[in-house]
Design a protein around this motif. Structure first.
Motif, mmCIF file in Angstrom:
data_model
loop_
_atom_site.group_PDB
_atom_site.id
_atom_site.type_symbol
_atom_site.label_atom_id
_atom_site.label_comp_id
_atom_site.label_asym_id
_atom_site.label_seq_id
_atom_site.Cartn_x
_atom_site.Cartn_y
_atom_site.Cartn_z
ATOM 1 N N UNK A 258 3.779 4.399 1.198
ATOM 2 C CA UNK A 258 2.809 5.306 1.824
ATOM 3 C C UNK A 258 2.805 5.033 3.316
ATOM 4 N N UNK A 259 3.099 6.075 4.093
ATOM 5 C CA UNK A 259 3.104 5.950 5.546
ATOM 6 C C UNK A 259 2.180 6.988 6.171
ATOM 7 N N UNK A 260 1.326 6.534 7.071
ATOM 8 C CA UNK A 260 0.542 7.421 7.936
ATOM 9 C C UNK A 260 -0.373 8.350 7.163
ATOM 10 N N UNK A 261 -1.309 7.784 6.426
ATOM 11 C CA UNK A 261 -2.325 8.632 5.830
ATOM 12 C C UNK A 261 -2.703 8.272 4.421
ATOM 13 N N UNK A 262 -3.936 7.764 4.263
ATOM 14 C CA UNK A 262 -4.458 7.453 2.928
ATOM 15 C C UNK A 262 -5.877 6.939 3.109
ATOM 16 N N UNK A 263 -6.805 7.378 2.267
ATOM 17 C CA UNK A 263 -8.169 6.860 2.363
ATOM 18 C C UNK A 263 -8.247 5.496 1.675
ATOM 19 N N UNK A 264 -9.132 4.657 2.166
ATOM 20 C CA UNK A 264 -9.289 3.319 1.606
ATOM 21 C C UNK A 264 -9.728 3.376 0.146
ATOM 22 N N UNK A 265 -10.599 4.340 -0.176
ATOM 23 C CA UNK A 265 -11.160 4.415 -1.525
ATOM 24 C C UNK A 265 -10.105 4.811 -2.553
ATOM 25 N N UNK A 266 -9.312 5.831 -2.248
ATOM 26 C CA UNK A 266 -8.311 6.283 -3.223
ATOM 27 C C UNK A 266 -7.230 5.226 -3.417
ATOM 28 N N UNK A 267 -6.843 4.532 -2.341
ATOM 29 C CA UNK A 267 -5.844 3.477 -2.477
ATOM 30 C C UNK A 267 -6.369 2.341 -3.347
ATOM 31 N N UNK A 268 -7.633 1.967 -3.153
ATOM 32 C CA UNK A 268 -8.213 0.894 -3.965
ATOM 33 C C UNK A 268 -8.316 1.299 -5.423
ATOM 34 N N UNK A 269 -8.701 2.554 -5.684
ATOM 35 C CA UNK A 269 -8.795 3.018 -7.068
ATOM 36 C C UNK A 269 -7.423 3.035 -7.731
ATOM 37 N N UNK A 270 -6.410 3.459 -6.984
ATOM 38 C CA UNK A 270 -5.054 3.465 -7.530
ATOM 39 C C UNK A 270 -4.601 2.047 -7.853
ATOM 40 N N UNK A 271 -4.874 1.108 -6.951
ATOM 41 C CA UNK A 271 -4.477 -0.281 -7.176
ATOM 42 C C UNK A 271 -5.167 -0.850 -8.407
ATOM 43 N N UNK A 272 -6.420 -0.551 -8.562
ATOM 44 C CA UNK A 272 -7.181 -1.110 -9.685
ATOM 45 C C UNK A 272 -6.714 -0.592 -11.033
ATOM 46 N N UNK A 273 -6.103 0.591 -11.060
ATOM 47 C CA UNK A 273 -5.763 1.203 -12.344
ATOM 48 C C UNK A 273 -4.277 1.328 -12.616
ATOM 49 N N UNK A 274 -3.431 1.323 -11.583
ATOM 50 C CA UNK A 274 -2.054 1.762 -11.798
ATOM 51 C C UNK A 274 -0.986 0.864 -11.209
ATOM 52 N N UNK A 275 -1.188 -0.415 -11.094
ATOM 53 C CA UNK A 275 -0.186 -1.261 -10.463
ATOM 54 C C UNK A 275 0.659 -2.046 -11.454
ATOM 55 N N UNK A 276 0.523 -1.788 -12.729
ATOM 56 C CA UNK A 276 1.356 -2.477 -13.717
ATOM 57 C C UNK A 276 2.827 -2.156 -13.488
ATOM 58 N N UNK A 277 3.639 -3.173 -13.381
ATOM 59 C CA UNK A 277 5.077 -2.972 -13.218
ATOM 60 C C UNK A 277 5.532 -2.734 -11.799
ATOM 61 N N UNK A 278 4.618 -2.736 -10.818
ATOM 62 C CA UNK A 278 5.015 -2.486 -9.436
ATOM 63 C C UNK A 278 5.903 -3.617 -8.920
ATOM 64 N N UNK A 279 7.043 -3.241 -8.326
ATOM 65 C CA UNK A 279 7.982 -4.228 -7.797
ATOM 66 C C UNK A 279 8.165 -4.110 -6.289
ATOM 67 N N UNK A 280 8.072 -2.898 -5.755
ATOM 68 C CA UNK A 280 8.293 -2.682 -4.325
ATOM 69 C C UNK A 280 7.093 -1.962 -3.719
ATOM 70 N N UNK A 281 6.522 -2.515 -2.661
ATOM 71 C CA UNK A 281 5.367 -1.924 -2.000
ATOM 72 C C UNK A 281 5.639 -1.833 -0.507
ATOM 73 N N UNK A 282 5.519 -0.619 0.046
ATOM 74 C CA UNK A 282 5.787 -0.355 1.454
ATOM 75 C C UNK A 282 4.620 0.454 2.017
ATOM 76 N N UNK A 283 3.848 -0.141 2.929
ATOM 77 C CA UNK A 283 2.643 0.504 3.457
ATOM 78 C C UNK A 283 2.658 0.500 4.981
ATOM 79 N N UNK A 284 2.414 1.667 5.573
ATOM 80 C CA UNK A 284 2.160 1.777 7.008
ATOM 81 C C UNK A 284 0.854 2.545 7.175
#
Length: 462
Positions: A258-284
């Motif tokens: 995710x580059x250049x744009x994302x609300x803090x709340x939606x990112x936190x909700x996604x992390x709390x529910x959907x990070x199983x199996x995540x291997x590569x994370x790239x954030x700007x």
């Protein structure tokens, strides 16, 4: 002497040489030039503007000499002769597997022509007119990768050929990578892709204001069980919708960017529910990424990150980085902290990260201007398995830090040190002399050692 080697041997030799040698080979003789072209599998052309009849004829003659051409990249050009130019490419390269056509916008009729000639195409990268139309897509039976950048406004006056769209629903089976640039509000035709591309593994969206037909996109996510990689760049108006849709439907991915744009709340909700199996994370996310996000990610037991990349982060995220690297210390092999204020402002952070990541193979600390020799050295003391190190733009580093690089990172193969004003020619020579496995060094031209015969095994990128 030229005639002593048979053509098959010469062609095999040419195929093994680096691309940079092609210009010299073509000047040896007409025979060598002909054999070089007939053995070339990849070609990049810079075409002058516009596509005149002479340019098109010359291109066609040139391409017909490349019998084995599999990859073609065309840059530049444009104008009213674009369709005839595209036709010349299609007719001359029937064995083509990959086409990158960034010279101009491609018409629908040109895509139909391409499909009829180049039946083996597996990758296409083009610019397309509005109004959008994808009825040509099912004709490319071998296509696996598709990248389209849409024009900003309504430019084409061409009417799509008559086509029965119902006949192709669900028939695009081989497409695995889809990249779309500049989807605008009202582009409902994109729904054709969401409805018919069921086997997408890699989805890239860039500069998109809309998803087109949202109901079709929702159906795409629910039915596309093989989605592994998701990349959202400059999509602030849709990124929250995408993340919350994924979270609401318990859809996980292996790679998230995710580059250049994302609300803090939606990112936190996604992390709390959907990070199983995540291997590569790239954030700007300069002002949106916080400690809470990284700490929440560290608490997922089923997450085993191998690559972590954070760029242009303005907020203090040191505690989150420590927690995340500690939780994934057995897995992370690549770390990039590019232009991150936490690296410069939080003392001892790099030391802790180095101690947490003893399996690290690749490290990128570029454009952290205030990193000093002592901080870098303390981190590298624990990172003894590094094979790649990038320090571009670290202006306060000096030749002294290279002692720690040589002492701790004996397996280094690739080093990048451009815009490191404190590192000079003597430091570069010291590095090249003492790192036996070094393959490439990226520095400014004036820092290249004058006596290079001792370093013929090292490629210097200036």
């Amino acid at each position: 002497m030229d005639e002593l080697l048979c053509e098959e041997i010469l062609q095999e030799i040419f195929r093994r040489l680096p691309p940079i040698a092609a210009a010299d080979i073509s000047l040896v003789s007409k025979r060598w030039c002909r054999l070089l072209r007939s053995s070339t599998t990849s070609l990049k052309l810079h075409i002058p503007f516009p596509y005149t009849s002479y340019v098109v004829a010359s291109l066609s003659a040139l391409l017909r000499q490349h019998h084995l051409l599999l990859t073609l990249t065309v840059v530049g050009g444009g104008g009213c002769g674009a369709d005839s130019f595209f036709l010349a490419v299609a007719e001359s390269c029937p064995q083509l597997r990959r086409l990158i056509f960034s010279g101009c916008t491609v018409s629908i009729s040109s895509l139909y022509t391409l499909a009829s000639y180049c039946v083996h195409l597996s990758s296409i990268d083009i610019h397309a007119y509005r109004p959008l139309c994808f009825h040509w897509l099912p004709l490319f039976k071998s296509l696996k990768q598709l990248s389209i950048s849409f024009s900003n406004s309504l430019e084409s006056t061409e009417s799509p050929p008559p086509f029965n769209s119902a006949a192709v629903e669900g028939e695009i089976k081989n497409l695995e990578m889809l990249s779309l640039n500049r989807i605008l509000s009202g582009d409902y035709e994109v729904g054709f892709l969401w409805r018919n591309c069921k086997n997408i593994k890699n989805l890239n969206l860039a500069s998109c204001e809309s998803l087109g037909d949202y109901s079709s996109f929702l159906g795409f996510l629910r039915s596309c069980g093989g989605l592994q990689e998701l990349e959202l760049r400059s999509c602030r108006t849709i990124v929250d919708v995408v993340l919350l849709t994924l979270a609401g439907n318990s859809i996980s991915v292996n790679s998230l960017s995710i580059h250049d744009g994302c609300s803090k709340e939606s990112l936190l909700q996604f992390i709390n529910q959907n990070m199983n199996g995540l291997k590569n994370l790239d954030l700007r996310l300069p002002l949106d990424l916080e400690n809470s996000h990284l700490i929440a990610l560290s608490e997922h037991r089923n997450t085993a990150l191998t690559t972590l990349r954070i760029e242009s982060s303005c907020l203090p995220i040191g505690e989150g980085l420590k927690a995340l690297t500690a939780a994934n210390s057995e897995f992370i092999e690549e770390l990039a902290l590019v232009n991150c204020k936490a690296v410069e402002r939080e003392p001892g952070l790099l030391t802790t990260l180095g101690q947490n990541l003893r399996r690290l193979r690749k490290l990128d600390l570029s454009y952290n201007e205030d990193i000093q020799d002592k901080e870098l050295s303390s981190m590298l003391a624990s990172c003894t398995s590094l094979i790649e190190l990038k320090l571009c733009g670290c202006r306060r580093l000096t030749d002294s830090c290279l002692n720690a690089v040589v002492r701790s990172c004996k397996n280094l193969e690739n080093v990048s040190m451009k815009v490191c004003y404190g590192i000079g020619t003597s430091g570069v020579e010291y590095l090249m002399t003492n790192l036996r496995r070094l393959k490439t060094v990226e520095v400014e031209a004036e820092k290249v050692p004058t006596v290079k015969t001792r370093f013929m095994n090292v490629v210097v990128i200036q």
